[in-house]
Design an enzyme around this catalytic site. Structure first.
Site, PDB file in Angstrom:
ATOM      1  N   THR A  41       0.845  -1.193   0.000  1.00  0.00           N
ATOM      2  CA  THR A  41       0.000   0.000   0.000  1.00  0.00           C
ATOM      3  C   THR A  41       0.878   1.239   0.000  1.00  0.00           C
ATOM      4  OG1 THR A  41      -0.137   0.083   2.425  1.00  0.00           O
ATOM      5  CG2 THR A  41      -1.877  -1.115   1.266  1.00  0.00           C
ATOM      6  N   ASP A 165      -8.798   3.313  13.249  1.00  0.00           N
ATOM      7  CA  ASP A 165      -9.132   3.157  11.828  1.00  0.00           C
ATOM      8  C   ASP A 165      -9.625   1.732  11.610  1.00  0.00           C
ATOM      9  OD1 ASP A 165      -9.444   3.696   9.136  1.00  0.00           O
ATOM     10  OD2 ASP A 165      -7.338   3.331   8.638  1.00  0.00           O
TER      11      ASP A 165
END
Length: 270
Positions: A41, A165
Site C-alpha cells: 500500500t 481506523d
C-alpha cells in the site's frame, strides 16, 4: 529639521531547506534493497512493503515513513520518530496482553522504518467479498467469522486500546496451518482474526472512554454498510459477540447508539 532616519529591517526568517535526496520513491534505506520489495500500500504518510528480514526465509512487512519535503526537517524527524514509536508500543502491549497482532521484529526511528511479522491470510474485506461472490452461502462459517471479529475487537478495547481506523481492510483472517497444500474456499472463514495497521491507535488504562470505543465500532459498522452491503445484516452478530467479550462492553454498545444518532444528524445536515 534633521531628516528622519530609517532603520534597516532584518530579512524574514526562513526555514532551512530539507537536505537534498536523489533516492527514488520505492528505495528504502539500508538494510533493505529494491530486489526484495513488493509494494502493498502507498498512503499519504507511509509506504508499506512485503520483504524479508534478517534471513531470506523470514517474510515481513516493512512500514516506511519517508521524509516529507514540505515539513521543517527537525519537526519531520521528531514526528516520524514519535509516530513509529507510538505504533510499536501499542503493538507490543497488544501482543503482551493476548490480542492477535503482528509482532514487532525491528525498527529504526532515525531511518523511519518499522518491521512487522508477516501474516499469511486475507483481509476480512477480501473474505467478505469472496463470500458475497459465491452467493452469500456458508452461513455457519460466516457467522463464526463475525463472532470472532466481535471478540477480537472486544479484547482490544478491554486492554485499553482503540484502533482509530477499524475497517475490514485492517482486520485479517490468518490462514489456518494445514498439511494439505490445497485449501478449500471455506477455510478462509475459519482462521484467527488479526488486527493490523495501528498508526492511528491510542492506548490508556484509565482515560479511555466508552465514547472512543463506540467510535471504533461505528467506523467498522460504516465500513460494513459502505463496502459489504450483503454482509451488513451480519454486523449485529459482531456486536452480539462484542457485548459478551468484557465487563464494560454493554455500556459501549449503549454509547454506540448516541454516536449513530450524531452520525445521522451530520448526514442530514450535509
Amino acid at each position: 529639521m534633521a531628516p528622519e532616519t530609517i532603520e534597516p529591517t532584518a530579512p524574514p526568517l526562513r526555514a532551512p531547506s530539507p537536505p537534498p535526496t536523489d533516492r527514488p520513491l520505492h528505495t528504502l534505506p539500508a538494510p533493505f534493497t529494491s530486489s526484495n520489495l513488493e509494494v502493498l500500500t502507498q498512503g499519504a504518510e507511509a509506504l508499506v512493503y512485503k520483504s524479508v528480514f534478517l534471513t531470506p526465509h523470514t517474510p515481513c512487512v516493512v512500514k516506511y515513513r519517508p521524509p516529507k519535503p514540505y515539513r521543517h526537517p527537525v519537526l519531520d524527524r521528531r514526528l516520524t520518530k514519535a509516530r513509529l514509536l507510538a505504533e510499536a508500543r501499542v503493538l507490543v502491549r497488544c501482543k503482551r496482553d493476548g490480542v492477535d497482532v503482528p509482532g514487532v521484529l525491528g525498527a529504526d526511528w532515525e531511518g523511519g522504518w518499522l518491521v512487522l511479522e508477516w501474516v499469511e491470510g486475507k483481509t476480512v474485506r477480501g473474505v467478505l467479498d469472496g463470500w458475497a461472490e459465491r452467493g452469500a452461502g456458508e452461513k455457519e462459517g460466516i457467522l463464526g467469522l463475525m463472532e470472532r471479529v466481535g471478540l477480537a475487537v472486544g479484547r482490544l478495547h478491554e486492554i485499553g486500546v482503540c484502533h482509530g481506523d477499524l475497517t475490514t481492510s485492517n482486520l485479517m483472517v490468518r490462514v489456518p496451518e494445514k498439511k494439505a497444500e490445497v485449501q478449500e474456499q471455506n477455510d478462509e472463514l475459519e482462521g484467527d482474526i488479526v488486527l493490523i495497521d495501528f498508526g492511528l491507535a491510542s492506548h490508556s488504562t484509565q482515560n479511555l472512554q466508552d465514547e472512543d470505543r463506540a467510535v471504533d465500532l461505528y467506523v467498522l459498522e460504516r465500513a460494513f454498510a459502505a463496502t459489504h452491503p450483503k454482509a451488513e445484516p451480519l454486523f449485529k452478530d459482531v456486536l452480539s459477540a462484542y457485548g459478551e467479550s468484557f465487563k464494560g462492553a454493554r455500556a459501549v454498545l449503549k454509547k454506540l447508539e448516541d454516536v449513530r444518532l450524531r452520525g445521522r444528524k451530520r448526514s442530514m445536515l450535509g
